[in-house]
Write an enzyme that holds these catalytic residues in place. Structure first.
Site, PDB file in Angstrom:
ATOM      1  N   SER A  22       2.655   2.215  -3.106  1.00  0.00           N
ATOM      2  CA  SER A  22       1.676   2.777  -2.294  1.00  0.00           C
ATOM      3  C   SER A  22       0.361   3.485  -2.878  1.00  0.00           C
ATOM      4  O   SER A  22      -0.625   3.766  -2.341  1.00  0.00           O
ATOM      5  CB  SER A  22       2.535   4.217  -1.569  1.00  0.00           C
ATOM      6  OG  SER A  22       3.106   4.782  -2.887  1.00  0.00           O
ATOM      7  N   HIS A  53       3.926   0.202   3.414  1.00  0.00           N
ATOM      8  CA  HIS A  53       2.540  -0.101   3.441  1.00  0.00           C
ATOM      9  C   HIS A  53       2.351  -1.584   3.898  1.00  0.00           C
ATOM     10  O   HIS A  53       1.428  -2.175   3.796  1.00  0.00           O
ATOM     11  CB  HIS A  53       1.904   0.298   2.105  1.00  0.00           C
ATOM     12  CG  HIS A  53       2.076   1.648   1.911  1.00  0.00           C
ATOM     13  ND1 HIS A  53       1.316   2.632   2.240  1.00  0.00           N
ATOM     14  CD2 HIS A  53       2.698   2.345   1.302  1.00  0.00           C
ATOM     15  CE1 HIS A  53       1.290   3.658   2.194  1.00  0.00           C
ATOM     16  NE2 HIS A  53       2.533   3.701   1.367  1.00  0.00           N
ATOM     17  N   LYS A  74       2.227   4.839   9.605  1.00  0.00           N
ATOM     18  CA  LYS A  74       1.274   4.112   8.931  1.00  0.00           C
ATOM     19  C   LYS A  74       0.527   3.200   9.810  1.00  0.00           C
ATOM     20  O   LYS A  74       0.124   3.488  11.008  1.00  0.00           O
ATOM     21  CB  LYS A  74       1.862   3.738   7.435  1.00  0.00           C
ATOM     22  CG  LYS A  74       2.061   4.956   6.658  1.00  0.00           C
ATOM     23  CD  LYS A  74       2.747   4.705   5.444  1.00  0.00           C
ATOM     24  CE  LYS A  74       2.730   6.199   4.846  1.00  0.00           C
ATOM     25  NZ  LYS A  74       3.925   6.337   3.749  1.00  0.00           N
TER      26      LYS A  74
HETATM   27  C1  LIG Z   1       4.776   7.151   3.344  1.00  0.00           C
HETATM   28  C2  LIG Z   1       6.058   6.669   2.526  1.00  0.00           C
HETATM   29  C3  LIG Z   1       7.155   6.948   2.946  1.00  0.00           C
HETATM   30  C4  LIG Z   1       7.545   8.230   3.601  1.00  0.00           C
HETATM   31  O1  LIG Z   1       7.461   7.861   4.894  1.00  0.00           O
HETATM   32  P1  LIG Z   1       7.195   9.064   6.090  1.00  0.00           P
HETATM   33  O2  LIG Z   1       7.388   8.409   7.436  1.00  0.00           O
HETATM   34  O3  LIG Z   1       5.524   9.296   5.818  1.00  0.00           O
HETATM   35  O4  LIG Z   1       8.115  10.126   5.658  1.00  0.00           O
HETATM   36  C5  LIG Z   1       8.218   6.546   2.204  1.00  0.00           C
HETATM   37  N1  LIG Z   1       7.939   5.378   1.187  1.00  0.00           N
HETATM   38  C6  LIG Z   1       6.849   5.072   0.986  1.00  0.00           C
HETATM   39  C7  LIG Z   1       6.317   3.919   0.004  1.00  0.00           C
HETATM   40  C8  LIG Z   1       5.569   5.518   1.538  1.00  0.00           C
HETATM   41  O5  LIG Z   1       4.419   5.186   1.249  1.00  0.00           O
END
Ligand SMILES: *Cc1c(COP(=O)(O)O)cnc(C)c1O
Length: 384
Positions: free
Chosen positions: A178, A206, A238
């Site tokens: 990320s 992602h 996302k």
């Molecule tokens: C954003 C993210 C999460 C968490 O997901 P949410 O739906 O925002 O709680 C988990 N793992 C990674 C790699 C992320 O970037």
């Protein structure tokens, strides 16, 4: 007094340039937002395909709320599981080519739900050092032995697996990292999982929607079909532009999670409206080849624009394009200089990234234009 310690700890954070502040957006999620009445060109959201404000999803939400109301009224395992949730899980499983999928309220909850349900005391988790915080918490919650290997170091991982006498083994990795935007060596991870009879749990927060055919994610990008030892986690806040997450795998794994995963069972099911929004979003993700093409074009323009400058932009074929700056105060200065020019790029500091590797995290969205990226490049060239 018990709270004095907190006050001095907060002052310590401020001294080290680590105090987080929030901005209140006066507009919805977009590439052009307003904060304190000031328009900003934003490169910070994870809304990679620009779906967070898509009219088709808004329509689906309006329709769903009239039919289903707002709340689910209970846990999925009691009375909160409704037709939209069920349809969503079936659509997600089909989309990624798995037997079955389970929908969680957030990615954080999916991660802390999955790991402790698959391993526990006396078992071992082998984790990439750059894994997301939610995966780190998930391992702690599981009480399994936490073995961390250097980022993408398959030789070290293999040594650790070979040396381990843990009862059960689980390899745990972000699929797309990320804060770096690079991609895990998925084939090699699956081969090692096979060789050492381990689970492979991948967090594709992602990659889902961005990589692979029709946006099916990182596994599809590498042409890796589903496998019984593979547990795939995709998040839906996302690229999918809504919220929530899903875990996909064999019927056996998913049934076990449904029976035992505490963050699935002991929480109210998310609103059926969200599930309906996600059904609409999934269709847009599937048909989003143009959006993914736009992302690639924007990335190319960004990297070309910064060639020959002092900025160290990391190579990436995802939507995440970090520029390593180094020290916390230095990255804050660059971020502020961009802000003075009406451009919002977040400064990412420890503990989110290792010490001395503070960075600008540029995230691109298909709703950016080439002119938007041009403005960012010019500003960075001015500041360097
Ligand atoms: C954003 C993210 C999460 C968490 O997901 P949410 O739906 O925002 O709680 C988990 N793992 C990674 C790699 C992320 O970037």
């Amino acid at each position: 007094m018990i709270w004095k310690e907190l006050e001095s700890q907060l002052a310590g954070l401020a001294d080290s340039h680590l105090l987080r502040t929030r901005k209140t957006l006066e507009t919805g999620c977009s590439t052009h937002v307003s904060v304190d009445g000031k328009p900003l060109l934003a490169f910070c959201s994870n809304d990679y395909l620009g779906l967070a404000s898509h009219p088709a999803i808004q329509e689906a939400v309006c329709k769903a709320v009239r039919q289903w109301g707002t709340g689910s009224g209970g846990s999925h395992v009691v009375n909160g599981h409704m037709t939209p949730h069920q349809m969503l899980e079936e659509a997600l499983a089909r989309f990624v080519g798995a037997d079955r999928a389970l929908y969680y309220s957030t990615g954080y909850m999916a991660n802390i739900g999955v790991v402790p349900t698959l391993v526990g005391r006396g078992d071992a988790v082998f984790a990439d050092r750059l894994n997301h915080a939610s995966l780190i918490d998930a391992v702690q919650l599981s009480r399994a032995d936490h073995r961390r290997y250097a980022h993408k170091d398959m030789a070290q991982l293999e040594k650790m697996l070979a040396a381990s006498d843990a009862k059960r083994k689980l390899i745990l990795s972000d699929a797309v990292f990320s804060m770096d935007g690079d991609v895990a060596l998925l084939k090699e991870l699956l081969d090692l999982a096979e060789q050492y009879d381990a689970w492979l749990v991948l967090d594709d927060a992602h990659g889902f929607g961005v990589l692979g055919q029709e946006g099916r994610g990182s596994l599809d990008h590498f042409g890796i079909p589903f496998h019984p030892r593979l547990v795939y986690i995709g998040t839906l806040g996302k690229a999918a532009g809504v919220s929530g997450a899903f875990v996909a795998g064999t019927s056996t794994v998913i049934e076990w999670l449904m029976q035992r995963s505490r963050s699935y069972i002991f929480t109210t099911a998310s609103s059926p409206v969200i599930a309906a929004a996600l059904l609409a979003s999934l269709e847009l993700v599937r048909q989003g080849e143009d959006l993914r093409g736009q992302l690639r074009q924007l990335a190319q323009s960004l990297h070309e624009g910064l060639q020959g400058t002092a900025w160290r932009i990391l190579p990436s074929f995802t939507a995440i394009h970090p520029i390593i700056v180094g020290e916390n105060d230095a990255v804050l200065k660059v971020s502020e200089a961009l802000m003075d020019r009406g451009i919002w790029v977040p400064a990412i500091r420890p503990p989110t990234v290792p010490k001395g590797q503070a960075r600008l995290r540029i995230s691109l969205s298909a709703s950016h234009t080439l002119a938007d990226v041009g403005r960012l490049v010019s500003a960075l060239r001015e500041i360097q």
